[in-house]
Design an enzyme around this catalytic site. Structure first.
Site, short mmCIF file in Angstrom:
data_model
loop_
_atom_site.label_atom_id
_atom_site.label_comp_id
_atom_site.label_asym_id
_atom_site.label_seq_id
_atom_site.Cartn_x
_atom_site.Cartn_y
_atom_site.Cartn_z
N ALA A 45 -14.67 27.25 -38.17
CA ALA A 45 -15.37 28.32 -38.01
C ALA A 45 -14.44 29.18 -37.52
CB ALA A 45 -16.98 27.80 -37.27
N ARG A 46 -13.47 28.95 -36.52
CA ARG A 46 -12.97 30.35 -35.70
C ARG A 46 -12.16 31.26 -36.18
NH1 ARG A 46 -10.14 27.10 -30.91
NH2 ARG A 46 -8.74 25.26 -32.27
N ARG A 75 -14.64 25.89 -33.61
CA ARG A 75 -13.77 25.10 -34.42
C ARG A 75 -14.28 23.82 -35.68
NH1 ARG A 75 -7.84 23.30 -34.98
NH2 ARG A 75 -7.85 21.50 -35.59
N HIS A 96 -5.77 28.84 -42.98
CA HIS A 96 -6.31 28.97 -41.86
C HIS A 96 -5.28 29.92 -41.00
CE1 HIS A 96 -7.80 24.51 -41.28
NE2 HIS A 96 -7.13 24.57 -42.57
N PHE A 151 -3.75 30.20 -36.48
CA PHE A 151 -2.62 31.83 -36.27
C PHE A 151 -1.63 31.28 -35.68
CE2 PHE A 151 -4.63 31.04 -32.17
CZ PHE A 151 -2.82 31.08 -31.87
N GLU A 174 -1.15 29.58 -42.25
CA GLU A 174 -1.99 30.09 -41.09
C GLU A 174 -1.90 31.50 -41.24
OE1 GLU A 174 -3.29 27.97 -38.53
OE2 GLU A 174 -2.80 25.98 -39.11
#
Ligand SMILES: [Zn+2]
Length: 326
Positions: A77-78, A130, A201, A203, A277
């Protein structure tokens, strides 16, 4: 003469009558004999039906020859900056179309918000949430949620948490959550046609492939090479302050992780399955990488699309080779 009335007959009004081909001439003679006006709508319906059959079967044959690219974002989610990556792709496929070949040859399946409840929660309650928002596991009303990227049934529970409060809690069983079940159903419906699966995704500027246990799939070398092609395409247009993308097996480059969407797609036969990422720097500096520089939002979409295009074109050619499609 045995006739079918095509529409409900009303006395004094014109009607439509279906006549068998071999009785058409005889029927026309009888109408002429009584002086009735008529027109012939379709000379030969059978011909028309045969043509329709052919068009339909051509269309379905084309469908089975068209390969599919599946792409999703926000399973966590974040990771807000992943949404621009899928939305930008949609924009380039629907509105600002500059890559005709990628539209003609590919069926795109794009799931921009794979974890909608979690995403809402990051807006109204907790920015760094998350997991999903499952409440069935809570202890004394605390610790909601399952890590959806540990809830797929490939290697489920081998490298994830059994603790409800953990950020990598894997849930009751593989596919215990509706979000992962839906992705499973989409993948299974199209699994023979999905050539490339991308789970976006953030990071870390990485393109990762499976398996999350560290074991390499049979086509590991090609997974790596295609990953490098995508990474180089992104690096060529990236912001100067971001580092080059790293490409590798997730367990070797990052950490072991079981039950991921990427490994699930790979395990059911998708040849090329990756986790991206996206970069996580803020104004060129470190910090909490889920909060990127706002200037990077559009850039994230733009540069990731360069990587997606490279992967899509490779996968298209590969799919054609495998199926001997011209
Ligand atoms: Zn993530």
């Amino acid at each position: 003469l045995d006739l079918d009335s095509w529409s409900h007959a009303i006395p004094g009004r014109p009607g439509t009558i279906l006549v068998a081909g071999d009785k058409k001439a005889q029927f026309e003679n009888e109408l002429n004999a009584i002086g009735a006006e008529f027109t012939v709508e379709t000379e030969n319906i059978k011909e028309l039906l045969d043509l329709e059959d052919k068009l339909l079967s051509d269309a379905s044959r084309k469908l089975t020859l068209t390969w599919t690219l599946f792409m999703e974002s926000l399973l966590h989610a974040r990771e807000w900056v992943t949404l621009p990556a899928t939305l930008y792709a949609i924009h380039k496929l629907v509105i600002d179309v500059t890559e005709q070949d990628l539209l003609q040859d590919i069926d795109w399946i794009v799931l921009p918000i794979a974890n909608p409840d979690g995403y809402v929660h990051t807006h109204v309650e907790s920015r760094f949430w998350r997991k999903n928002r499952a409440t069935g596991y809570m202890i004394n009303d605390v610790c909601a949620g399952v890590d959806l990227n540990r809830n797929f049934d490939t290697f489920w529970s081998q490298a994830s948490s059994n603790l409800v409060c953990s950020d990598t809690f894997h849930g009751r069983s593989g596919f215990s959550e509706p979000e992962t079940s839906i992705i499973r159903d989409i993948v299974l419906e199209h699994k023979d046609r999905i050539e490339l699966f991308l789970d976006i995704h953030s990071f870390g500027s990485m393109i990762l492939y499976g398996y999350g246990t560290g074991q390499l799939p049979q086509n590991g070398l090609f997974l790596h090479l295609v990953g490098v092609q995508m990474a180089q395409a992104i690096d060529a247009v990236k912001m100067s302050w971001n580092q080059d993308y790293i490409v590798g097996n997730v367990a070797l480059v990052l950490y072991e992780a079981s039950g991921s969407a990427m490994d699930y797609a790979k395990s059911v036969g998708v040849p090329y399955s990756y986790t991206f990422e996206l970069p996580g720097l803020r104004f060129g500096l470190g910090g909490f990488g889920f909060l990127v520089d706002p200037d990077f939002i559009e850039q994230a979409g733009f540069e990731t699309w360069e990587g997606i295009k490279a992967g899509a074109r490779y996968a298209r050619n590969n799919y054609r080779q495998r199926r001997s499609v011209k």
